[in-house]
Design a protein around this motif. Structure first.
Motif, short mmCIF file in Angstrom:
data_model
loop_
_atom_site.label_atom_id
_atom_site.label_comp_id
_atom_site.label_asym_id
_atom_site.label_seq_id
_atom_site.Cartn_x
_atom_site.Cartn_y
_atom_site.Cartn_z
N ASP A 1 -2.49 -4.27 3.67
CA ASP A 1 -3.41 -4.85 2.69
C ASP A 1 -3.77 -6.28 3.10
O ASP A 1 -3.26 -6.80 4.10
CB ASP A 1 -2.79 -4.80 1.29
N ASN A 2 -4.68 -6.87 2.31
CA ASN A 2 -5.13 -8.25 2.56
C ASN A 2 -5.42 -8.46 4.06
O ASN A 2 -4.79 -9.28 4.74
CB ASN A 2 -4.06 -9.24 2.09
N PRO B 1 0.84 -1.21 0.00
CA PRO B 1 0.00 0.00 0.00
C PRO B 1 0.87 1.25 0.00
O PRO B 1 2.02 1.22 0.45
CB PRO B 1 -0.81 -0.13 1.31
N TYR B 2 0.35 2.31 -0.50
CA TYR B 2 1.07 3.59 -0.46
C TYR B 2 0.08 4.70 -0.07
O TYR B 2 -1.08 4.67 -0.46
CB TYR B 2 1.74 3.92 -1.79
N PHE B 3 0.58 5.61 0.75
CA PHE B 3 -0.26 6.69 1.26
C PHE B 3 -0.41 7.78 0.19
O PHE B 3 0.52 8.05 -0.58
CB PHE B 3 0.33 7.31 2.52
N ILE B 4 -1.57 8.41 0.19
CA ILE B 4 -1.82 9.57 -0.67
C ILE B 4 -1.76 10.79 0.24
O ILE B 4 -2.67 11.05 1.03
CB ILE B 4 -3.19 9.47 -1.36
N TYR B 5 -0.66 11.50 0.15
CA TYR B 5 -0.43 12.61 1.07
C TYR B 5 -1.10 13.89 0.57
O TYR B 5 -1.49 14.01 -0.61
CB TYR B 5 1.08 12.86 1.23
N GLN B 6 -1.21 14.83 1.50
CA GLN B 6 -1.73 16.15 1.15
C GLN B 6 -0.78 16.83 0.18
O GLN B 6 0.43 16.57 0.19
CB GLN B 6 -1.90 17.00 2.41
N LYS C 1 -0.56 -14.09 6.74
CA LYS C 1 0.78 -14.24 6.18
C LYS C 1 1.01 -13.32 4.99
O LYS C 1 1.94 -12.53 4.98
CB LYS C 1 1.03 -15.71 5.77
N ASP C 2 0.16 -13.46 4.01
CA ASP C 2 0.39 -12.76 2.74
C ASP C 2 -0.16 -11.34 2.81
O ASP C 2 -1.26 -11.06 2.34
CB ASP C 2 -0.26 -13.53 1.60
N PHE C 3 0.60 -10.44 3.44
CA PHE C 3 0.15 -9.04 3.52
C PHE C 3 1.38 -8.13 3.59
O PHE C 3 2.49 -8.57 3.89
CB PHE C 3 -0.77 -8.81 4.74
N HIS C 4 1.14 -6.84 3.31
CA HIS C 4 2.17 -5.79 3.43
C HIS C 4 1.63 -4.70 4.36
O HIS C 4 0.41 -4.44 4.37
CB HIS C 4 2.52 -5.17 2.07
N GLU C 5 2.52 -4.06 5.08
CA GLU C 5 2.13 -2.98 5.99
C GLU C 5 3.11 -1.82 5.86
O GLU C 5 4.33 -2.02 5.83
CB GLU C 5 2.10 -3.48 7.44
N VAL C 6 2.56 -0.61 5.74
CA VAL C 6 3.39 0.60 5.69
C VAL C 6 2.89 1.56 6.75
O VAL C 6 1.76 1.42 7.25
CB VAL C 6 3.32 1.27 4.29
N GLU C 7 3.71 2.51 7.10
CA GLU C 7 3.31 3.48 8.12
C GLU C 7 3.78 4.88 7.71
O GLU C 7 4.70 5.05 6.89
CB GLU C 7 3.88 3.11 9.48
N ALA C 8 3.14 5.89 8.31
CA ALA C 8 3.46 7.29 8.03
C ALA C 8 3.21 8.10 9.30
O ALA C 8 2.33 7.76 10.11
CB ALA C 8 2.60 7.83 6.89
N PRO C 9 3.98 9.17 9.50
CA PRO C 9 3.75 10.03 10.67
C PRO C 9 2.53 10.91 10.48
O PRO C 9 2.26 11.39 9.38
CB PRO C 9 5.04 10.86 10.75
N LEU C 10 1.80 11.13 11.57
CA LEU C 10 0.64 12.03 11.60
C LEU C 10 0.88 13.07 12.70
O LEU C 10 1.07 12.70 13.85
CB LEU C 10 -0.65 11.25 11.86
N ILE C 11 0.90 14.32 12.32
CA ILE C 11 1.12 15.42 13.26
C ILE C 11 -0.18 16.18 13.42
O ILE C 11 -0.76 16.68 12.44
CB ILE C 11 2.24 16.38 12.75
N ILE C 12 -0.68 16.26 14.68
CA ILE C 12 -1.94 16.97 14.95
C ILE C 12 -1.63 18.11 15.92
O ILE C 12 -1.13 17.88 17.03
CB ILE C 12 -3.00 16.04 15.54
N LYS D 1 -9.50 -8.50 -2.66
CA LYS D 1 -9.13 -8.48 -1.25
C LYS D 1 -7.66 -8.16 -1.04
O LYS D 1 -7.25 -7.68 0.02
CB LYS D 1 -9.48 -9.82 -0.60
N LEU D 2 -6.83 -8.46 -2.05
CA LEU D 2 -5.40 -8.16 -1.93
C LEU D 2 -5.15 -6.65 -1.87
O LEU D 2 -4.16 -6.20 -1.32
CB LEU D 2 -4.62 -8.77 -3.10
N GLY D 3 -6.02 -5.89 -2.49
CA GLY D 3 -5.86 -4.44 -2.51
C GLY D 3 -6.68 -3.73 -1.46
O GLY D 3 -6.63 -2.50 -1.36
N LYS D 4 -7.47 -4.46 -0.66
CA LYS D 4 -8.25 -3.84 0.41
C LYS D 4 -7.31 -3.42 1.54
O LYS D 4 -6.37 -4.13 1.87
CB LYS D 4 -9.30 -4.82 0.92
#
Length: 1529
Positions: free
Chosen positions: A1182-1183, A1095-1100, A1188-1199, A1133-1136
């Motif tokens: 995702d997924n 997955p990839y984030f859609i940033y501002q 097992k078969d999944f990817h995970e990404v993270e991003a910082p959130l500043i509030i 479901k792979l792209g969910k």
């Protein structure tokens, strides 16, 4: 000759006809040649034969040029429908006149010269926005191409549109053509009518010419109209909400009710509850309550299902609940029943029975003067002075409101810790400034109207030693000469400090004229006295210093002049000027002169030299006046001296005389040569020529300085004894002697002369007098051919001169082939020589210096050229295409090729032949290496090929080996055939297979069965070929051992790039063995998706690697902060994507919807005082259902938390909020590029501005963008007064750049950027509505109440008037109301401060005894018009300070001023006819200003004191006024 005639007019190929090929014309061109270019007829035209063309049908198209056919007009295969041209060639033998007619067939080859043309245009269709992906929406796209074969085949595709400025969206990416050869348009992405109502799809039609670079194409446009469907939820709408795709995100409403009261219909903020259907269907909306806290909310409130109005149906007490949080729903009345929710917060206000009270730890404070901003004010014990507020309305368990403080002075403020601190720099205690400040404090609820009574405070400034002593300007002083102690003067300094800081110590810092021991000063009193002897005429400058205890000091200059005593006459010289001569040879201590001066008062005289004796050559006796020589004199250094002699008596009176001394000469200097030693040059062979000059000088004078010159007699030179010029006495010879050295003597003219010598060197210059000659008369050299700039040899001539000058030239020979270096004699080739043209060259070389014909003037160079292998073999004839049957015998001769080599010597001219490369040709054909005969070497039936291109290479045996290549085209006619039912064919006409996108290269995809492949035996050639759909080379195909077609993966495939491939496979074999109807099959390859993309984030747009958000401190629960968006290129479901959140404060303050990515608040932030932002981490995987078969990404959130000090407003003058909303991303990007700060939008509202009459108006055609900025370095939201914000935004140059760039980008006018303007809203009384039955009785009750109150009021006024007249009789003096400078002067509010207006009423009143200081006596009668607006002057801070010398007029002893200030939401009213109008542009802080409050800069005109009761005069305060009257006399 006779034997040769038998073959004339025969076709060279042995055929009965001639077949040629020619391309159709490109435009009007007729220059193309046939293939072969000449007619293959035996005989030379016009020599052996005559040729003639005969066209029996149609016009003549060709004419003959020798054996070449040339066009008469252009050929167009497509327009004219020509595939070939047939005519007759008539050949006549010149010798026998026999004629032969040969048929000629010219086949026209098609070129790709026609562009595809679309038919039945324009194309347009309409579809629903809910059309599924993959649905075919248009099938009627068709284009034709006039070209033939593959040039006429057409493929369709969709390309990006070129019109970027079009209002219609580009359909590229939203629609696709999955089958390029059919042109069917399908939906490729989800459609949305609310975003786009129409697409223009650009369709490209391209032909399939073999050469990709020559393919032609055309485009057309398919217009796709999107029809609206019910796919949008309704949305709550109100001004100022945060929009996403036109809908409010998490709408929130608020209202308040009073405890123990029933309000009926609630006043909802920011405006009434209203929801609309976001579809154009515009279905009606029904409103309901869904849930709420506490659970009893439905007992007290209900919502109208049709209008959304909220009603209170039962009174509520704060003991029951202090707040209700209700979730309300708006649902469409439709089949889909789409709905949305909003939040309603209802606050229960307690009964306000007691005003807040201010509590002080001390009413008297102390602070050092000049303390920096933020310094604590302390009480007498040194503890900080703390302010607190108590309110009896709130119990110990009740939540206390927050308060803001208003002070009547700008010099102090109350910080967040409730401490009294300094608010301005440089508060000075020293006169004329006041040392004590008296002011008042009022506490006001931030969210309400309750305010405390004013509390008085006094702050004393502690003295700091910040003033140096000040000394006055001191006039010059004169005292008489003498040595007794005398008083000069008394120095007196002042110091503005007090106490020890003002104690001064005096001292003498410096005295000029060595007078340090002649003066003293008393350190305490400053008395200055003399203590030493002072002589008349002396002057002294005394630097006197005054220093205080802290070390600060000031200096002053005292000028003291000593006046004369009784001595009044100075000594007198016998003469004032003395002229004396002295020889430079005078001895030391010899007397020069005796000077005498007499004092009229017979005082002893002292002599001294005042000036003119800088070299200390002379001395004078102090008592005798005798001048003597004390140093050796030298006339050559200095010839005259002028001494000033002073004679002085005991009283320091003096006079002067001048002594002029002339020094006479003696011969004591030798002559000196200038420039010794001397070097000269002279050419040989010249007599009596000047060689050079020598010169000597003598420092003596007269005859002692006359110099003469001489040289030895045995030299070939003479010298002029007077001038020193040296000349040759005879011609010199360089070859005999090259250099001369001798000595020149100089002597002066004295009787006993002094001499000097110098060395002279003369160099003889050689001149040219010989010519160069060659000793060697012939050179021989060898040069390889074809080598340019090759060194041949070098020649050499001899020059007898010492200065050798030789320039070589080529006298005779090929100068176009050779060149010679004119300096070195080296000979080079200019270009490559050719052995075949000339084997030897001869050059004659000479010199420019010797152009004679004598022996040795030239030399001969013989150059032999060496042969090299530089010419490749050349074929003598170009072979014509040859046709063979596939059953010809092995060893059959096909043709004979011949090549020749023009090199001059062997082995470079020996030629051999071989067949090279080009497929299978070498397997079936071979050539004799010596004779060039091509033969068949294999069975031609083994291959299905019908054409072979045999490349024959002719090469020589030289070094390096050179070669030429020619191509022989051989066509094979296959003669075997079989019946179609037993021919080779595929088992099916189409196949569908699946391959995973992570499949490896060379994976077998499908085996395509070939029917009858074994039946015809293994000797029949068989091949499978992909003929279309494999342009990228993704697949390859081979024939298996079972003689089937095996399809393999040749390159990796990617589901996200291409989901489906359609390829066509063809059977290739002998033509007679193929069933043509089933020789081609279509294979559809479906790529199966795997989870290979993260997955990839859609940033501002303004932040590329982080998410930024901001929310107000007062935001209620479940407020949406922002929505995190992420995408995954995988499908299904792979792209969910599933979202989660973590980090500091994430679990306590925030929650995140795992599906939508919406971040909401879990609690309020009112008690969070930390100014740091929340730093959270958001994750997307995702997924989500897989372990097992999944990817995970993270991003910082500043509030960040928004407060009032963070808000700014960007003003756009000519665009409404809905127009600006679509350009916020472009606007934010532009401002971020200008400032380097992260730009965030809080809300968009219609533009607010101040009108001419100083009221806040709303311009519906403009927009105010409320925004904030975040520092990308610290991720912290910045206040308006931050230095970065001031520099990047509010500085004039920065604001000009921002407004200019933003205006240019969004095409609307940007006015400026300012802080928010919040208008004070004047309360209006609500008129209750009565029904028809109650109304008459209500009128009767109101009339009775008015009548009773009227009688009471009349009695009250009479009593008050009586008291007032009694009081007026006691008045002693009258007062004058000053003239108003302006009827309604503006009050200017400084930036960054709380906005409200201070109205100041200024008037003069009589002053009674001091005890009346705390009482206010005002005459409110109509006669004096005390409250008439004509007599009211509005005093701003600036005008007030200017008028009273920057002090409050209340602190002036010369004026007594009464001031009244209207602050808050109530007015000070006069029950008579005059009142202060509150609608005169009154600024008031809003509910948004609750976070931080600063004192108004104009409020320091208001001085609060204790509240007085003047009800005995008939004037009452409003019941709920937070500050009814604030006065100070």
């Amino acid at each position: 000759r006779v034997s040769l005639l038998s073959g004339l007019c025969d076709v060279e190929t042995g055929q009965s006809n001639i077949i040629l090929d020619i391309e159709e014309s490109r435009g009007s061109s007729i220059s193309q040649e046939t293939n072969p270019p000449e007619l293959p007829i035996i005989g030379e035209p016009f020599v052996d034969i005559f040729l003639e063309l005969l066209f029996q049908k149609g016009p003549q198209i060709f004419f003959l040029n020798g054996k070449k056919l040339q066009l008469l007009s252009p050929l167009d295969r497509d327009e004219d429908g020509l595939s070939h041209i047939v005519f007759q060639l008539v050949c006549t033998i010149k010798a026998t006149h026999k004629r032969r007619t040969v048929p000629v067939i010219v086949r026209l080859t098609d070129i790709n010269d026609n562009v595809p043309e679309f038919v039945n245009t324009p194309y347009e269709t309409s579809i629903s926005e809910l059309t599924p992906i993959g649905t075919t929406i248009f099938q009627n796209i068709h284009a034709t191409d006039k070209d033939n074969g593959v040039n006429g085949l057409i493929e369709y595709s969709i390309i990006p549109g070129e019109d970027e400025n079009s209002d219609v969206a580009d359909g590229y990416g939203f629609f696709a053509i999955n089958l390029p050869h059919q042109g069917q348009v399908t939906v490729n992405r989800t459609l949305d009518y609310e975003k786009t109502q129409k697409y223009h799809v650009t369709v490209l039609a391209t032909d399939k010419a073999w050469n990709v670079s020559q393919r032609l194409s055309a485009t057309t446009t398919l217009t796709v109209n999107i029809k609206d469907d019910d796919d949008q939820n309704p949305s709550f709408i109100y001004k100022g909400c945060m929009l996403l795709d036109g809908a409010c995100i998490n709408p929130e409403y608020s209202a308040s009710v009073s405890s123990r009261g029933n309000q009926g219909v609630l006043n909802i903020s920011p405006e009434k509850i209203q929801a609309v259907d976001m579809d154009t269907i515009n279905a009606p909306i029904r409103y309901t309550f869904v849930s709420g806290t506490p659970d009893t909310y439905s007992e007290y409130f209900r919502i109208d299902p049709e209008t959304g109005a909220v009603h209170q149906i039962k009174s509520v007490d704060t003991s029951t609940a202090k707040r209700f949080d209700i979730i309300l729903k708006a649902q469409e009345i439709s089949e889909a029943k789409r709905s949305t929710t909003a939040k309603l917060g209802i606050t229960v206000k307690p009964v306000d029975a007691h005003p807040p009270e201010i509590m002080l730890t001390s009413t008297e404070g102390f602070v050092d003067e000049n303390s920096p901003i933020g310094t604590n004010v302390v009480d007498k014990d040194g503890n900080p002075l703390i302010i607190s507020v108590v309110d009896k309305d709130f119990g110990p368990d009740d939540e206390k409101p927050e308060y803001s403080y208003e002070l009547t002075t700008p010099y102090f403020t109350i910080d967040k810790s409730n401490r009294l601190v300094v608010n301005e720099n440089n508060i000075d205690r020293d006169p004329p400034n006041p040392g004590r400040f008296r002011f008042q404090v009022v506490a006001r609820e931030k969210t309400g109207v309750a305010a405390s009574a004013p509390k008085s405070l006094s702050v004393n400034l502690n003295d700091v030693n910040d003033n140096p002593p000040v000394l006055p300007i001191i006039a010059p002083v004169s005292i008489p000469a003498g040595d007794v102690k005398r008083k000069v003067m008394t120095i007196q300094a002042t110091d503005n400090d007090e106490g020890e800081n003002a104690e001064i110590v005096y001292s003498i810092y410096h005295v000029s004229n060595n007078g340090n021991n002649k003066f003293i000063i008393n350190p305490k009193t400053g008395l200055l006295e003399t203590v030493g002897k002072l002589n008349a005429g002396d002057q002294y400058s005394l630097t006197v210093q005054a220093t205080d205890k802290g070390g600060l000091y000031t200096q002053a200059i005292v000028e003291v002049t000593i006046s004369p005593g009784p001595n009044t006459q100075s000594p007198i010289f016998e003469q004032t000027v003395y002229d004396i001569e002295v020889s430079e040879g005078a001895t030391i201590n010899s007397t020069v002169a005796s000077i005498v001066a007499v004092d009229p008062e017979n005082d002893p005289v002292t002599y001294s030299i005042m000036s003119g004796n800088d070299l200390r050559q002379f001395a004078i006796g102090a008592k005798t006046g005798i001048i003597t020589v004390i140093r050796k004199l030298d006339r050559e250094d200095l010839t005259r001296y002028r001494l000033i002699i002073k004679a002085e008596d005991a009283g320091k009176l003096a006079s002067t005389a001048t002594v002029n001394i002339k020094v006479t000469d003696i011969n004591d200097k030798n002559p000196e040569f200038v420039g010794d030693p001397y070097s000269f040059t002279v050419k040989e062979g010249v007599n009596n020529t000047s060689v050079g000059f020598v010169r000597a000088t003598d420092a003596d004078e007269g005859v002692n300085a006359i110099v003469s010159y001489a040289i030895p007699n045995n030299l070939p030179f003479n010298i002029d004894s007077d001038t020193g010029e040296i000349l040759t006495s005879r011609a010199l010879d360089y070859e005999t002697q090259k250099n001369y050295q001798f000595v020149v003597t100089a002597k002066d003219g004295a009787l006993d002369p002094r001499i000097a010598t110098a060395t002279v060197s003369v160099a003889v210059i050689d001149i040219e007098d010989e010519v160069p000659i060659f000793h060697r008369l012939e050179y021989v050299a060898s040069v390889p051919e074809n080598v340019p700039d090759y060194f041949v040899t070098d020649v050499m001539a001899f020059d007898p001169d010492t200065i050798k000058k030789i320039n070589y030239v080529i006298v005779r020979g090929p100068t176009d082939l050779f060149r010679i270096d004119e300096s070195s004699g080296a000979i080079y080739t200019i270009r490559g020589l050719d052995y075949e043209r000339e084997t030897q060259h001869v050059l004659v070389i000479g010199t420019l210096e010797n152009m004679s014909n004598e022996n040795g003037s030239t030399t001969k160079v013989i150059i032999n050229v060496e042969d090299r292998n530089d010419i490749p073999p050349v074929f003598t004839l170009v072979p014509h295409p040859i046709t063979l049957d596939d059953d010809v015998a092995i060893g059959t001769s096909v043709t004979t090729l011949m090549a020749t080599d023009s090199d001059g010597t062997a082995p470079g001219n020996k030629v051999r032949y071989e067949i090279i490369g080009r497929g299978k040709s070498s397997k079936y054909f071979q050539i004799d290496p010596d004779l060039g005969v091509v033969k068949v070497t294999n069975d031609l039936k083994k291959e299905i090929d019908t054409e072979y291109q045999v490349d024959v290479r002719a090469y020589d045996l030289g070094e390096p080996q050179l070669s030429s290549v020619i191509t022989l085209d051989i066509y094979i006619q296959h003669v075997a055939t079989v019946a179609p039912e037993v021919g080779l064919r595929f088992a099916d006409t189409s196949y569908s297979v699946q391959v995973f996108e992570n499949a490896t290269v060379d994976k077998l995809i499908k085996t395509l069965t070939i029917v009858n492949s074994i039946r015809h035996g293994m000797n029949i050639p068989l091949k499978c070929q992909i003929i279309s759909g494999n342009e990228e080379g993704k697949f390859r195909i081979n024939v298996t051992e079972e003689r089937n077609c095996a399809l393999y993966l040749n390159q990796t495939v990617d589901y996200e790039t291409e989901e489906t491939y359609n390829i066509e496979v063809q059977i290739m074999s002998l033509q007679g063995f193929i069933n043509k109807e089933f020789s081609i099959t279509e294979v559809t390859i479906h790529v199966a998706d795997v989870n290979d993309n993260e997955p990839y984030f859609i940033y501002q747009p303004t932040a590329k690697s982080k998410y930024y958000a901001a929310i107000t401190k007062s935001a209620p629960l479940a407020t949406t902060v922002l929505q995190i968006k992420a995408e995954d290129k995988d499908s299904g479901k792979l792209g969910k994507i599933k979202f989660s959140i973590s980090g500091n404060g994430s679990s306590e303050y925030f929650s995140m919807d795992s599906s939508s990515g919406i971040v909401k608040t879990k609690r309020t932030f009112e008690r969070r005082d930390n100014g740091e932002p929340f730093r959270l981490i958001v994750k997307a995987r995702d997924n989500p259902n897989s372990t097992k078969d999944f990817h995970e990404v993270e991003a910082p959130l500043i509030i960040n938390l928004i407060t009032e000090e963070n808000r700014m407003v960007l003003v756009i003058g000519d665009a409404k909020p809905d127009v600006v909303a679509s350009k916020t991303e472009l606007l934010a990007t532009t401002i971020q590029e200008q400032t380097g700060l992260i730009f965030g939008v809080e809300k968009l509202v219609p533009r607010e501005y101040i009108s001419v009459n100083e009221t806040l108006e709303v311009d519906q055609d403009g927009t105010d963008i409320w925004f904030y900025v975040i520092d990308p370095e610290t991720d912290t939201i910045l206040p308006r007064n931050h230095s970065i914000v001031q520099r990047s935004i509010f500085e004039k140059s920065s604001m000009d750049n921002i407004t200019f760039d933003v205006s240019g980008q969004i095409k609307h006018t940007v006015f400026n950027i300012h802080e928010p303007l919040i208008v004070h809203k004047i309360k209006t009384s609500s008129i209750a509505s009565f029904n028809g039955e109650v109304f008459p009785y209500a009128l009767i009750i109101i009339a009775i109440i008015i009548f009773v109150l009227g009688i009471v009021g009349i009695i009250y006024i009479c009593v008050s008037w009586s008291r007032y007249k009694s009081f007026k009789d006691q008045m002693q003096r009258s007062y004058v109301v000053p003239a108003s400078p302006a009827r309604y002067d503006s009050v200017y509010v400084e930036p960054n401060l709380k906005e409200y207006e201070t109205q100041v009423l200024q008037m003069c009143v009589p002053v009674d005894d001091p005890d009346d200081f705390n009482d206010l006596h005002l005459d409110f009668s109509n006669k004096n018009h005390a409250f008439s607006l004509d007599n009211v002057s509005y005093i701003s801070k600036e005008n007030n300070l200017k008028k009273y010398g920057k002090q409050s007029p209340v602190s002036s002893d010369d004026a007594t001023t009464a001031r009244a200030s209207s602050v808050g939401e109530h007015m000070l009213n006069n029950p008579n006819t005059h009142s202060l109008r509150r609608d005169h542009h009154i600024y008031q802080r809003s509910s948004d200003d609750d976070d931080d409050m600063n004192a108004s800069p104009s409020n320091d005109n208001v001085m609060f004191r204790e509240k007085k009761d003047y009800s005995h005069l008939g004037f009452a305060y409003g019941d709920h006024s937070p500050v009814e009257t604030t006065t100070e006399l």
